[in-house]
Design a protein around this motif. Structure first.
Motif, PDB file in Angstrom:
ATOM      1  N   ASP A  65      35.916  43.261  34.285  1.00 57.96           N
ATOM      2  CA  ASP A  65      36.725  42.278  34.524  1.00 57.96           C
ATOM      3  C   ASP A  65      36.457  41.226  33.831  1.00 57.96           C
ATOM      4  O   ASP A  65      36.952  40.586  32.858  1.00 57.96           O
ATOM      5  N   SER A  69      38.377  39.179  30.947  1.00 58.62           N
ATOM      6  CA  SER A  69      38.368  37.581  31.434  1.00 58.62           C
ATOM      7  C   SER A  69      37.915  37.072  29.578  1.00 58.62           C
ATOM      8  O   SER A  69      37.987  35.710  29.601  1.00 58.62           O
ATOM      9  N   ALA A 104      49.487  36.005  33.087  1.00 57.23           N
ATOM     10  CA  ALA A 104      49.911  36.425  33.974  1.00 57.23           C
ATOM     11  C   ALA A 104      49.968  37.997  34.519  1.00 57.23           C
ATOM     12  O   ALA A 104      49.296  38.312  36.170  1.00 57.23           O
ATOM     13  N   GLY A 107      46.133  38.922  35.206  1.00 53.97           N
ATOM     14  CA  GLY A 107      46.526  38.743  36.874  1.00 53.97           C
ATOM     15  C   GLY A 107      47.288  39.439  37.887  1.00 53.97           C
ATOM     16  O   GLY A 107      45.686  39.501  39.718  1.00 53.97           O
ATOM     17  N   SER A 108      48.089  40.140  37.778  1.00 54.16           N
ATOM     18  CA  SER A 108      48.721  41.344  38.591  1.00 54.16           C
ATOM     19  C   SER A 108      48.113  42.349  38.889  1.00 54.16           C
ATOM     20  O   SER A 108      47.445  42.861  40.080  1.00 54.16           O
ATOM     21  N   GLN A 110      44.681  42.990  38.188  1.00 60.25           N
ATOM     22  CA  GLN A 110      43.698  42.412  39.384  1.00 60.25           C
ATOM     23  C   GLN A 110      42.899  42.374  40.704  1.00 60.25           C
ATOM     24  O   GLN A 110      42.154  42.162  41.046  1.00 60.25           O
ATOM     25  N   ALA A 111      44.801  42.093  40.847  1.00 67.12           N
ATOM     26  CA  ALA A 111      45.180  41.741  42.237  1.00 67.12           C
ATOM     27  C   ALA A 111      44.879  42.238  43.646  1.00 67.12           C
ATOM     28  O   ALA A 111      44.398  42.031  44.763  1.00 67.12           O
ATOM     29  N   ALA A 162      50.817  36.867  41.763  1.00 72.04           N
ATOM     30  CA  ALA A 162      49.945  37.473  40.811  1.00 72.04           C
ATOM     31  C   ALA A 162      51.272  37.258  39.441  1.00 72.04           C
ATOM     32  O   ALA A 162      51.463  36.973  38.390  1.00 72.04           O
ATOM     33  N   SER A 165      53.045  33.814  39.103  1.00 76.17           N
ATOM     34  CA  SER A 165      52.306  33.037  38.279  1.00 76.17           C
ATOM     35  C   SER A 165      52.795  31.806  37.562  1.00 76.17           C
ATOM     36  O   SER A 165      52.748  30.652  37.045  1.00 76.17           O
TER      37      SER A 165
END
Length: 600
Positions: A65, A69, A104, A107-108, A110-111, A162, A165
Motif C-alpha cells: 500500500d 501510495s 479514486a 481508493g476503491s 483499498q476500501a 471510494a 470520490s
C-alpha cells in the motif's frame, strides 16, 4: 491611446525562475511508464482481502500500500504542477485528470482495508503487533483506525464511496476551471494612466494602490465579473456543501463539522470557541477600522480601502533575490540548520516565481514523499510577496522535516497544524522588520503590515469560518441557499465584523464566490488557530532562544505521529484553551497602541 500591458506567456519566463518539475519526471513518457507500473501494482492489493488478521499478511499489505501510495503521489504532484503552470494547456489537464481519476479507483481498491481491520475479533490487532516487531511502527495508525469503528461502513459501501470520490470533488474542479481558466476580467487604468489587463494575480497590487480611483476600479472590475457568474458559483458551492453533508450522514456523524474535526481528535469546542472568542473581541477590529479611516483622511471608508497602507512609503520594487535575503534575516532565530534548508530550496529549484498567462493564481506549497517540496508563487515585487515567500517556504520546510524524520505512513501533518509553520515564519519576519526599522514612517507602515496579517489571517478567516458554519447548518436543516441567500449572509457578516465606520459596498456581497477554501470543508478556521499557535511559537523562540527552537523543530519533525493537539502541546502550545487566540488579539491591540503612539 496607451498600449495595454499584457501578461507574459509561460515560454517567455526564463528557465531560472521556474520550478524544476523535471526532477520528478524528465518527460511525459517516463510519467506514462510509471503510471502503467502503478496500474500493475494496484490490483495486487486485493489479494490481501480476508487475510489481514494474520500479522505477516497485514505487514505485506501495508508495505505494498505504501509503494502504491508513494507512486500515485509522485505521479499526481507532477501532473498538477504541470497543469498549474498553464491551466489552459489541454495536455497537462488531461494528465491531471488521468491520475486523479485513477487515484479514486485506487481508493476503491483499498476500501476493504479499514472495514476488515474493524471486523476482526477484539484484541486481534494488538496481539499481531505484539508477535510481529515490524508491525510496531504502525501501532498509532492501527489504533487510530480502531477508533473509527462507529463511522466506518461495510466493505461494499466503502468501495462505493471510494468510487464516487472523483464525482464528489467535481464542484471544486468546476470552481477552479471557471475562476482560473475561463473567466477574464476588465481592463483598468493604473496609477500612470496605462491600460492594464486585470487578473486575479495582479488584483492584490491594485487593491493596495495609493490612488483610490485605481483600487476602486480594480475592486469593481473584479467583483462585477464574479457577480456575472453568481448563479454558477452558487450551484457549485452549495453542491460542494451538500457533498460534505452527504459524506457526514453516510458515515454516521452528527454534522459535517463533526465529520471534519473528529478524525483528527479535535474537539468541536475548538471551532466554536474560535468563532466565539473573535466575536467577543470584534471591538478591536472596529477600533482598527476607525483608526484607519482617520489616518487615510476619509469621510467614508469603503471595502476597497481596507488593503491600502495607511502610511506613505517610497514605492516598493523588491527584487526576488533581495526578498530571499530579507526572509533569511527574519527567520535567523530558527538557527543555522533551518537557514541551510531554506537556501537549499532556493538553489535547487523548489520555487516557480513569476506569474504567466494561464498560471494558477495565488500561492501554495506542494510536493510528496519522493519529490522535493515545490512552491508556487506569483511574485509581484511587493513586501507582501516577501511575506508570501516566507509563508510558503515555512510550509515546505515543515514538509521537508516531516518527510526526513518520519516514515511515509506518518509523513503528512494534519490540516489543523498545516498553517502553523508558515505563519511562524511570517510572524518572525514582521517582528524583525518592525524592530530593526529606524525610519518612523516605514516603522508605522510595518506595524500596519502586522495588523493586516492579524486582520486577514485571524479576523477575516474566522468570518469565513462563521460563513461556513452558517451555510452548512442551513443546508443541514433543509434550507436551500441561492446566490442571493449566500450574498445576504456574506453582507451581514461584513457588517458585524467591520463595525459602524465601514461602508459595506454591494460588490463585496459576491466575495464568497472567490474563496477556493470553501471547497475544503471547515479548513479556514485553522488559519486563525494556526496563527495563534504561530504567534506563541515566535514569542517563545525570540524570548527563549535555542531551547524553544529545539521544541519547535520537534513539532516540525512530528508529522502525524500523534494527534495535532498533542503535537502542539508537546512543543509548548496548548490549543485546547483560548489563550493563544487571546494572546494574538492582545498583540493586535499592542500594535494599535504602537500605531497611535508613533503618530503623536
Amino acid at each position: 491611446m496607451s498600449e495595454v500591458k499584457k501578461i507574459k506567456t509561460r515560454d517567455e519566463i526564463p528557465q531560472e525562475y521556474k520550478w524544476k518539475v523535471d526532477k520528478i519526471y524528465k518527460s511525459e513518457e517516463q510519467w506514462e511508464k510509471d503510471f502503467e507500473n502503478l496500474r500493475v501494482r494496484v490490483p495486487k492489493l486485493t489479494e490481501f482481502s480476508g487475510k489481514l488478521g494474520n500479522g505477516k499478511y497485514l505487514l505485506e499489505y501495508l508495505k505494498l500500500d505504501e509503494e502504491v501510495s508513494r507512486l500515485a503521489g509522485k505521479l499526481a504532484v507532477y501532473a498538477h504542477l504541470k497543469s498549474d503552470e498553464d491551466t489552459a494547456n489541454p495536455t497537462y489537464q488531461a494528465l491531471k485528470d488521468k491520475i486523479f481519476t485513477y487515484i479514486a479507483e485506487i481508493g476503491s481498491t483499498q476500501a476493504f482495508f479499514v472495514p476488515e481491520i474493524l471486523s476482526l475479533p477484539e484484541g486481534t490487532i494488538e496481539k499481531e503487533i505484539e508477535n510481529n516487531p515490524d508491525l510496531k511502527m504502525y501501532t498509532f495508525l492501527l489504533e487510530d483506525i480502531l477508533k473509527r469503528k462507529p463511522h466506518t461502513l461495510t466493505k461494499e459501501k466503502e468501495e462505493l464511496m471510494a468510487s464516487v470520490s472523483d464525482c464528489l470533488n467535481a464542484p471544486d474542479r468546476i470552481f477552479s476551471m471557471l475562476s482560473d481558466a475561463d473567466m477574464t476580467f476588465t481592463v483598468i487604468k493604473d496609477e500612470e494612466g496605462n491600460s492594464v489587463e486585470l487578473t486575479e494575480s495582479n488584483y492584490g497590487s491594485y487593491i493596495q494602490s495609493k490612488d483610490r480611483r485605481v483600487r476602486q476600479e480594480a475592486f469593481k472590475g473584479l467583483f462585477d465579473t464574479y457577480n456575472k457568474y453568481r448563479n454558477t458559483f452558487a450551484a457549485s458551492l452549495t453542491s460542494s456543501i451538500k457533498n460534505f453533508i452527504f459524506i457526514s450522514k453516510t458515515r454516521n456523524y452528527s454534522s459535517a463539522l463533526e465529520c471534519s474535526l473528529k478524525p483528527n481528535n479535535i474537539p468541536l469546542e475548538v471551532y466554536e470557541n474560535t468563532v466565539n472568542t473573535i466575536n467577543k473581541n470584534l471591538s478591536s477590529l472596529h477600533r482598527y477600522v476607525k483608526i484607519k479611516k482617520k489616518l487615510l483622511g476619509l469621510d467614508e471608508i469603503h471595502m476597497y480601502d481596507l488593503y491600502v497602507p495607511i502610511i506613505d512609503t517610497p514605492k516598493e520594487n523588491i527584487e526576488f533575490d533581495d526578498a530571499v535575503k530579507i526572509v533569511k534575516e527574519g527567520i535567523k532565530p530558527l538557527g543555522e540548520e533551518y537557514l541551510n534548508i531554506f537556501s537549499e530550496g532556493i538553489e535547487e529549484g523548489w520555487i516557480d516565481i513569476y506569474p504567466n498567462k494561464g498560471k494558477r493564481g495565488g500561492a501554495y506549497s506542494s510536493g510528496d514523499y519522493d519529490t522535493m517540496p515545490y512552491v508556487l508563487l506569483n511574485y509581484d515585487f511587493k513586501l507582501n510577496d516577501v511575506s508570501t515567500l516566507a509563508h510558503e517556504m515555512g510550509h515546505s520546510i515543515h514538509s521537508y522535516y516531516s518527510r526526513k524524520n518520519q516514515p511515509y505512513v506518518y509523513s503528512d501533518y494534519s490540516l489543523f497544524v498545516a498553517e502553523v509553520a508558515s505563519t511562524t515564519n511570517e510572524s518572525l519576519l514582521i517582528r524583525y522588520l518592525i524592530d530593526k526599522e529606524s525610519d518612523k514612517n516605514k516603522k508605522l507602515f510595518l506595524i500596519n503590515q502586522q495588523l493586516e496579517q492579524i486582520r486577514t489571517t485571524v479576523f477575516r478567516q474566522v468570518m469565513f469560518a462563521e460563513f461556513e458554519k452558517t451555510t452548512h447548518e442551513s443546508i443541514e436543516n433543509g434550507k436551500p441557499l441561492t446566490a442571493e441567500d449566500l450574498s445576504k449572509i456574506w453582507h451581514e457578516l461584513n457588517v458585524k465584523y467591520f463595525g459602524p465606520d465601514m461602508v459595506i459596498d454591494d460588490e463585496i456581497n459576491i466575495e464568497w464566490a472567490r474563496i477556493p477554501h470553501f471547497y475544503r470543508d471547515f479548513y479556514v478556521y485553522q488559519y486563525a488557530t494556526g496563527y495563534a499557535a504561530a504567534n506563541s511559537f515566535a514569542k517563545q523562540i525570540l524570548e527563549n532562544g535555542e531551547k524553544a527552537v529545539e521544541l519547535y523543530k520537534g513539532f516540525l519533525k512530528s508529522g502525524s505521529s500523534d494527534y495535532p493537539i498533542n503535537v502542539l502541546k508537546k512543543a509548548g502550545v496548548d490549543m485546547t484553551t483560548p489563550k493563544p487566540l487571546e494572546d494574538t488579539i492582545k498583540r493586535f491591540d499592542e500594535l494599535l497602541d504602537m500605531l497611535e503612539n508613533n503618530l503623536n
